[in-house]
Design a protein around this motif. Sequence first.
Motif, PDB file in Angstrom:
ATOM      1  N   CYS A  58       0.861  -1.191   0.000  1.00  0.00           N
ATOM      2  CA  CYS A  58       0.000   0.000   0.000  1.00  0.00           C
ATOM      3  C   CYS A  58       0.894   1.236   0.000  1.00  0.00           C
ATOM      4  O   CYS A  58       1.159   1.847   1.046  1.00  0.00           O
ATOM      5  N   TRP A  59       1.367   1.608  -1.198  1.00  0.00           N
ATOM      6  CA  TRP A  59       2.438   2.595  -1.325  1.00  0.00           C
ATOM      7  C   TRP A  59       1.969   4.021  -1.569  1.00  0.00           C
ATOM      8  O   TRP A  59       2.779   4.957  -1.548  1.00  0.00           O
ATOM      9  N   ALA A 107       0.495   6.300   0.135  1.00  0.00           N
ATOM     10  CA  ALA A 107       0.829   7.265   1.183  1.00  0.00           C
ATOM     11  C   ALA A 107       2.128   6.889   1.881  1.00  0.00           C
ATOM     12  O   ALA A 107       2.472   7.464   2.918  1.00  0.00           O
ATOM     13  N   THR A 108       2.863   5.927   1.289  1.00  0.00           N
ATOM     14  CA  THR A 108       4.134   5.498   1.896  1.00  0.00           C
ATOM     15  C   THR A 108       5.191   5.422   0.793  1.00  0.00           C
ATOM     16  O   THR A 108       5.401   6.368   0.074  1.00  0.00           O
ATOM     17  N   SER A 109       5.885   4.311   0.680  1.00  0.00           N
ATOM     18  CA  SER A 109       6.862   4.069  -0.384  1.00  0.00           C
ATOM     19  C   SER A 109       6.694   2.631  -0.845  1.00  0.00           C
ATOM     20  O   SER A 109       6.489   1.734  -0.019  1.00  0.00           O
ATOM     21  N   SER A 153       8.094  -1.108   0.842  1.00  0.00           N
ATOM     22  CA  SER A 153       8.644  -0.666   2.128  1.00  0.00           C
ATOM     23  C   SER A 153       7.907  -1.331   3.278  1.00  0.00           C
ATOM     24  O   SER A 153       6.805  -1.869   3.113  1.00  0.00           O
ATOM     25  N   ASP A 202       6.592   0.282   5.712  1.00  0.00           N
ATOM     26  CA  ASP A 202       5.395   1.094   5.942  1.00  0.00           C
ATOM     27  C   ASP A 202       4.272   0.719   4.977  1.00  0.00           C
ATOM     28  O   ASP A 202       3.091   0.766   5.334  1.00  0.00           O
ATOM     29  N   ALA A 203       4.630   0.337   3.740  1.00  0.00           N
ATOM     30  CA  ALA A 203       3.620  -0.082   2.772  1.00  0.00           C
ATOM     31  C   ALA A 203       2.942  -1.368   3.223  1.00  0.00           C
ATOM     32  O   ALA A 203       1.740  -1.566   3.002  1.00  0.00           O
ATOM     33  N   GLN A 227       0.710  -0.419   6.304  1.00  0.00           N
ATOM     34  CA  GLN A 227      -0.516   0.240   5.862  1.00  0.00           C
ATOM     35  C   GLN A 227      -1.534  -0.784   5.387  1.00  0.00           C
ATOM     36  O   GLN A 227      -2.724  -0.708   5.703  1.00  0.00           O
ATOM     37  N   GLU A 265       9.114   8.823  -1.623  1.00  0.00           N
ATOM     38  CA  GLU A 265       7.677   8.654  -1.465  1.00  0.00           C
ATOM     39  C   GLU A 265       7.081   7.944  -2.681  1.00  0.00           C
ATOM     40  O   GLU A 265       7.530   8.151  -3.815  1.00  0.00           O
ATOM     41  N   THR A 303      12.473  10.175   1.873  1.00  0.00           N
ATOM     42  CA  THR A 303      11.933   9.910   3.208  1.00  0.00           C
ATOM     43  C   THR A 303      13.034   9.353   4.118  1.00  0.00           C
ATOM     44  O   THR A 303      14.185   9.197   3.700  1.00  0.00           O
ATOM     45  N   ARG A 339      12.622   6.353   5.256  1.00  0.00           N
ATOM     46  CA  ARG A 339      12.457   4.911   5.093  1.00  0.00           C
ATOM     47  C   ARG A 339      13.680   4.296   4.422  1.00  0.00           C
ATOM     48  O   ARG A 339      14.281   4.907   3.551  1.00  0.00           O
TER      49      ARG A 339
END
Length: 289
Positions: free
Chosen positions: A25-26, A28-30, A33, A35-36, A39, A93, A110, A112
Amino acid sequence: MRSAELARRLAGPDGHVMVVAHRGCWKATSENSLDAIAQCRAMGIDMVELDVRTSRDGVPVLMHDADVARTTDGTGRVADMTLEDLRALHLREGMGRTRGRARGGTSAVTERRIPTLAEALAATGGEVLVNLDAKAVDPAVLLRIVDEAGMRGHVLFKAEASASAITARVPFVRDVHFQPILREPGMADDPVAAVASYDALAPVSFEIDVKTQGFLPRLTGALRARCARYWVNSLAGRIYDDRVALEDPNAVWGRLVAYGVDAIQTDHPGILKDYLSRSGLRSFACTPS
């Protein structure tokens, strides 16, 4: 509970249309990653598709391109860089540096970092399935890392090759969840025979690269007879296009489900998930042998 539900879903069609997040889920993230992945986990997405390459010192890491220039603040080929070299870079990003104003130009750097495959698997917490797109990785190393994470029941391996070529390169293919990739131009003359050529591998799903909209129904019966998922990508530029789906989801995602597709890979997983929930669309269910 969520972990067991996902493991069952991966084993074969359960009436649920699986939502697959392309590179995580990139938005709003990268892409690719941690964070992806986090998310997607927070959003309750079924599966993340992750790209894997190997560093110079033999460590599988998440990276789509052979070169790091698009998605990081560095340059160079992944295969020529050690894990330490890669760790020193920062992810950009979203999709990173893209060509043309229509694609967004260059995105911000970022904090990240490029994750290892082992870190990515740990980040799922057993609450998101993983589809591995192995760009340049020894299959034996891939399996070892998956098994060390205790994730074999939550990981989908895939490859684009004949059944004999896959068996020669990946001798453990019958012992994992596997998905062959087939493209319409190469199977259009006899799609049912193309699917049948993989029977010895007992795939849990088939990824079909569709070039014409009318091709889809020709495979539905063959895949259902094998209790296998029907996977199609609705990415930008494909015959079933995410950009169209954002304006008219029934014309893209709704039509895919109507044709028997029950796994859709998209760059808009949250929107697809909400659409499926609102519409109440269901698909085929069976019990894998």
